[in-house]
Write an enzyme that holds these catalytic residues in place. Sequence first.
Site, PDB file in Angstrom:
ATOM      1  CB  ILE B 477      -0.930  -0.041   1.233  1.00 25.59           C
ATOM      2  CG1 ILE B 477      -0.444  -0.113   2.465  1.00 25.59           C
ATOM      3  CG2 ILE B 477      -2.035  -1.152   1.011  1.00 25.59           C
ATOM      4  CD1 ILE B 477      -1.209   0.274   3.573  1.00 25.59           C
ATOM      5  CG  ASN B 636      15.181   0.604   1.626  1.00 23.63           C
ATOM      6  OD1 ASN B 636      15.684   1.781   1.699  1.00 23.63           O
ATOM      7  ND2 ASN B 636      15.077   0.484   0.350  1.00 23.63           N
ATOM      8  CB  THR B 639      11.552   2.132   1.832  1.00 23.80           C
ATOM      9  OG1 THR B 639      11.993   1.087   2.402  1.00 23.80           O
ATOM     10  CG2 THR B 639      11.535   2.121   0.395  1.00 23.80           C
ATOM     11  CE  LYS B 706      11.895  -3.971  18.490  1.00 21.82           C
ATOM     12  NZ  LYS B 706      12.002  -3.930  19.776  1.00 21.82           N
ATOM     13  N   GLY B 707       8.918  -3.911  12.789  1.00 21.19           N
ATOM     14  CA  GLY B 707       7.567  -3.250  12.225  1.00 21.19           C
ATOM     15  C   GLY B 707       7.744  -1.938  12.479  1.00 21.19           C
ATOM     16  N   GLY B 709       5.230   0.762  10.369  1.00 15.30           N
ATOM     17  CA  GLY B 709       4.112   1.539   9.923  1.00 15.30           C
ATOM     18  C   GLY B 709       3.325   2.128  11.067  1.00 15.30           C
ATOM     19  CD  GLU B 710      -0.100   0.319  11.997  1.00 22.40           C
ATOM     20  OE1 GLU B 710      -0.705   0.920  12.254  1.00 22.40           O
ATOM     21  OE2 GLU B 710       0.021  -0.784  11.184  1.00 22.40           O
TER      22      GLU B 710
END
Lengths: 327, 743
Positions: B477, B636, B639, B706-707, B709-710
Amino acid sequence: MNQFQYVRPTKPQAAIDAVAKDQNATFIAGGTNLVDLMKRGIATPQKLVDINRLPLTKIEKENNGLRIGALALNSTVADDKQVRQKQPLLALALNAGASAQLRNMATVGGNMLQRTRCSYFYDLAMPCNKREPGTGCGALEGINRMHAIFGFSDKCIAVHPSDMSVALVALDATVLVSGPKGERRIPFADFHRLPGDTPEKDTNLEKGELITAVDIPDGPFTKHVHYQKVRERASYAFALLSVAAALDIENNTIKAARLAMGGVAHKPWRLTAAEQSLVGKPATEESFRQAAAIAMQGAKAFKHNAYKLKLGPNTIVQALKTAASAA
Amino acid sequence: MKEQAQNKQIGAPMDRVDGRLKVTGGAKYSAEYELPNMAYAVLVGSTITKGRLTGIDTKAAEKAPGVLAVITHFNSPKVPGFDTAGKDPSQPATVGGPLKIFKDDKIRYNDQPIAVVVADSWERARFAARLVKGQYAPEKHKTNLEANASEAFLPTAAKKNPKHPMNDYQRGQVDAYKTGAIKLESEYVIPTEVHHPMELQAITAHWEAPDRLTLYDKTQGTLATRRDFAKEWNLPEENVKVIATFVGGAFGNALHSWPHESAAIIAAKVVNRPVKLMLTREQMFTNVGYRPYTWQKLGMSATADGKITAITHESVGQTSTYEEFTESTLAQTRMMYQSPNVTTRYRLASLDVCSPIWMRGPGEATGAFALESAMDEMAHLLNLDPLEFRLRNYTEQDPEKNKPWSTKFLKECYQLGAERVGWNKRQLKPGSLRDGEWLIGYGMGVGTFGAHRGAATVGAQLRPDGTVLLQCATTDIGPGTGTVMTQIAAETLGLDPKKIRFELGNSSFPKAGTQGGSSTVNSVGPATQEACLALKEKLRTLAGAAFASAKKEDVTLTDGYLALSGSPTTRVAYADLIKQGGDKAVTVEAKPGPEGQKYSMYSFSVHFAEVRVHELTGEVRVSKLVSCADAGTIINEKTAGNQMKGGAVGGIGMALMEAAHIDDRFGRYVTKDFADYHVPVHADSPDVQVAFVNQPDPHVNALGTKGIGEIAIIGVAPAIANAIFNATGKRIRELPITPDKLI
């Protein structure tokens, strides 16, 4: 969008005839507002008379002032050397409006004629006397944080959204129009109307009348000017409230002043009494505060726009301070 | 240089593999598919908020030029799944479900679709849609949360299952803050916020056969969408194909199936042609979810030396009447700070509105506004630096689950961020710093989000031209999924990233979860890595004796050859491997292991803001924004940094301008376009500075991710609100903080 006819005359008289003789015809120039209104079904003209080919784009010296053609683009006017020298307040106000893309499309005449941004006006399923007389004013007891504090009626509390017009009313501009009955000149302060019982009428233009130019007399306001626009983000938003301020200062004494507010009434709101109170006074914060208090006399707020009663004087003071210190 | 780049792909700031396609218009989004004999559909919405449709006048629309059909609940074909949905005994007890469009005459929210007009062009459909007039029997509606807060209830799922996370939570004593030595109790409100990705919601529905459906759809989960519509039409899942190769932003609003998708599928059935349906920007406000209006109350007590003794955090979020939407508003409060007594109570209020849906940093971003504002309020009460206050209450293990953190480098984030923003300039006393009429202040806010990982499968194959093709049903997305998967594959294989192609966004590809909850790299990343390892192993077995005895990790794919590192002469040309025939493809599923039982896994972030507030006009400018994250390994830098910046800008919007208002008399939004609903423009955002701790978490997956986006948005709004307090002494507890609240 409804189907419509489209004509593109090259002579002003042909354009005037085309609109004067057809009840459902309307002029289109930049279209930055009209096309939106048509897409939403708020404006439903059956004929569009495109005036972009008329020779009305010039900015030139005229008698003791500047004459700006009605089809001069907002961006062209804002960047024009003569405008920046003689009427820098106008350039500031223009650049505070919309976005670069819109200013590249919008014309001077169209800017004056843009409709209100009241949300109730823009929604066909909501009551709005301006869009559909007799349905009531949705904003009166609705969400009215953007709405008027001066000159409203119980039929309509919408505000005029133009920044440019706030500067033009302050600068004593005159609107030149040409219509079926010939030409006439309308002082800028009389061009837009208060809502009264006929909020559907934004201006005093008659059917078929075409704005051809705006005259701005030369004046002393070439240095101490400022357009203060307060909005919810840094750019590309309509004003919560705005102030056009121009001062002529000699030895720290104010010789002449011009002051107008936007976002407070159905028309750009000239503050003549406040202007007069400044003449002969020192250019100090105290003088500005007194003028601001005078300017706000008679203001009345609704449920969500009481902040304008404080934002108004604050913004006037800030605009005058900035204008006074402009080098 | 090239050699180095080849060896180390993970972490490199590689350009997006699809960047050129996106900026040149070559990327195809769901509204851009043109099929032969296509028809176009436009929705007509209800103008009342609650009640019944007594009739619909469709005559004028039906006679309008080009119109093929006007579908309403009077003439809609039966959607078989609408009758069986919720009756499946294997499903958990019903807490509602998506709106069943055209199923009955009931109006449940304003602008609920009452008809869809199908025509031979979009313009003609749009024109005819305006001619459709509904007739209604209105009933009294409820759209105001505060006016209906007394009817708020514990979510049904929690009532039925005492272990459900939406149940009341307690450690220590109930509401212990009330008897604390130094205490505060504050209420916070966030308004409805709307996702508004740049790309509008759009779908093209094509019945390729009476029982075979292809959807070109904006979705964050090709398989979830396939499952939903296979169910709706009682079809085997393999008969439904969902394509979402490019998604132009979503922020959560494509995590759910919406009525317009059902409408397009019904319309395609009726006219027996492929049907394209695009929502208008106005409909994006009313029909595809939003971050729910939420009221919160937070009580906190502390000792004079800055130790929190108790927190109670309550919230009431809005949901619709037909679906119970819940989110983790109170999660961060339970685990972020050391407090012996913590109480949380989560409630819902059902209103006559469209269902909400997760919006970036769902729940946590809402909750963090209350928690992190209250932390600032308490620090102020204690006359303590807010950073020092947080350090005094830092948790070295998860106080909610009583487990060690898998990794936690939040202290390192604090340090990085404080240095970059110039925290040492912050004065304890609000209103101390100014530049002319501009008051200057500093604030911070902390964010956290679970390092979620799900099962994912990736297919990998060596192609005759020496390139490697990878496939997965996951979507992208916007974060750059295809790009980072290419990097992971390039590093694992030892192959030039230009020789790798990662395809996604197609339900026919190997399975993966939806792109949501910051879980894609955590889940699809290891699947990509393991698929590449399996591919190498497969090729090794085909490559003959020299490779049979070699160590697995020494095998690399180079330009044209399978090779052994350290032994440059030992190599086999792909051409020779291909000639051997046989399968050069693998499909590998990677699943989370038992680590989740042992460790508590979270990403962490902290945001520092410097703001300038005009003392006369109340305008706020965010002059500096620094976001630091502990998100495990950064695949990255470019990004990832981009995601952090996007989240930060979203946080500026949340803090200062975003609010969708309903006029409760009509139950109808008055903010229906970007003139009324403001999102930040460039001039509202400083050059956001991003720093990552970049320490791998060995427990989430082998990559250590671990992520991101949020946590990019969680904590940004309170950082700005706290900075405004520091600048002005004004504590604003209702977002957004517009000039009228500051003068």
